[in-house]
Design a protein around this motif. Structure first.
Motif, mmCIF file in Angstrom:
data_model
loop_
_atom_site.group_PDB
_atom_site.id
_atom_site.type_symbol
_atom_site.label_atom_id
_atom_site.label_comp_id
_atom_site.label_asym_id
_atom_site.label_seq_id
_atom_site.Cartn_x
_atom_site.Cartn_y
_atom_site.Cartn_z
ATOM 1 N N HIS A 97 81.090 -31.360 -7.823
ATOM 2 C CA HIS A 97 81.686 -31.283 -6.935
ATOM 3 C C HIS A 97 82.903 -30.312 -6.551
ATOM 4 C CE1 HIS A 97 85.137 -32.967 -9.212
ATOM 5 N NE2 HIS A 97 84.328 -33.335 -9.879
ATOM 6 N N GLN A 100 82.986 -26.743 -8.371
ATOM 7 C CA GLN A 100 83.112 -26.403 -9.741
ATOM 8 C C GLN A 100 81.740 -26.388 -10.421
ATOM 9 O OE1 GLN A 100 85.416 -29.708 -11.873
ATOM 10 N NE2 GLN A 100 86.517 -30.165 -9.915
ATOM 11 N N HIS A 103 79.369 -30.092 -14.517
ATOM 12 C CA HIS A 103 80.153 -30.735 -15.729
ATOM 13 C C HIS A 103 79.567 -32.328 -15.846
ATOM 14 C CE1 HIS A 103 82.779 -31.117 -12.191
ATOM 15 N NE2 HIS A 103 83.144 -32.368 -12.995
ATOM 16 N N HIS A 105 80.501 -36.105 -15.697
ATOM 17 C CA HIS A 105 81.271 -37.300 -15.502
ATOM 18 C C HIS A 105 80.619 -38.538 -16.353
ATOM 19 C CE1 HIS A 105 83.127 -36.108 -11.322
ATOM 20 N NE2 HIS A 105 83.306 -35.242 -12.220
HETATM 21 ZN ZN LIG Z 1 84.559 -33.783 -12.047
#
Ligand SMILES: [Zn+2]
Ligand SMILES: [Zn+2]
Length: 185
Positions: A97, A100, A103, A105
Motif C-alpha cells: 500500500h 511502499q 512487506h 502485514h
Molecule cells: Zn504496511
C-alpha cells in the motif's frame, strides 16, 4: 511495521490501566481506546464496544504474562503466551500500500481486538526469544501496575516509565533525608 513494534503494543495495552501517577484507565470508554490506537494505521478505525471488552480481557492476560516473567517463572510465562498464540493466530499478508515496497502485514483480518491480540502475542513471542525472559518486568514503583521490556544494554531497567523512575528516586531521597534528620535528634 516490524514485530518488535507489535510487542510494544502489548506493553502499551497493559500500561493503559494508568501507570503510576498518570491519568486514568484508557479502556474506560471508546474514546480512550481510540486514543490508545490512534498512531497505528491497521488498528485506528472501526473500534466497537466488543473490542473494548475483548481488550480489557486481553490486558489482564498480558499482565499475568508479565507478572510470571517478573517472578522468573518461565514455564508459566510460556504457557500463558502459548495459550494466547493459539487463541489469536496471525494471518500474514503481503502488502504494497501507499507506494511502499512489498512487506508483510501480520494482522490484517478480523476485528480491531483480534488484530491487536494477534500482533501483541506474536510480537512478545519474538521479543522473548530474542531478549530472554529476564528482560520482561513489572514496574517497581509503589502502586504502579505498569510493565516494560528492557531493551537497554545494561539490563538495569526497573520502571515502566521515566515518571515512575523519578517518583521512586524522589521518595527514596525523601526517606534518606528523613533518616538522616532522625539520626540528628
Ligand atoms: Zn504496511
Ligand atoms: Zn510504573
Amino acid at each position: 511495521m516490524d514485530l518488535n513494534s507489535y510487542a510494544e503494543l502489548a506493553v502499551r495495552l497493559v500500561n493503559s490501566a494508568g501507570t503510576g501517577g498518570r491519568d486514568g484507565d484508557l479502556l474506560a470508554n471508546l474514546d480512550g481506546l481510540r486514543a490508545l490506537v490512534a498512531d497505528r494505521q491497521h488498528l485506528n478505525h472501526g473500534v466497537t464496544r466488543n473490542d473494548l471488552q475483548a481488550l480489557r480481557a486481553l490486558r489482564a492476560e498480558l499482565g499475568a504474562f508479565f507478572a510470571s516473567c517478573a517472578a522468573g517463572d518461565g514455564e508459566d510465562a510460556a504457557d500463558r503466551l502459548n495459550a494466547l498464540l493459539i487463541q489469536h493466530p496471525v494471518h500474514p499478508q503481503l502488502s504494497g500500500h501507499d507506494g511502499q515496497p512489498w512487506h508483510v502485514h501480520y494482522t490484517d483480518s478480523g476485528s480491531v481486538a483480534d488484530k491487536y491480540a494477534a500482533g501483541a502475542a506474536m510480537g512478545l513471542a519474538v521479543r522473548l526469544t530474542d531478549l530472554g525472559i529476564e528482560r520482561f518486568g513489572s514496574c517497581q514503583a509503589p502502586g504502579c501496575t505498569g510493565v516494560y521490556i528492557d531493551t537497554g544494554a545494561g539490563k538495569t531497567r526497573r520502571y515502566c516509565s521515566e515518571l515512575c523512575m523519578n517518583r521512586a528516586n524522589l521518595s527514596a531521597l525523601c526517606a534518606a533525608r528523613r533518616g538522616s534528620a532522625a539520626s540528628l535528634t
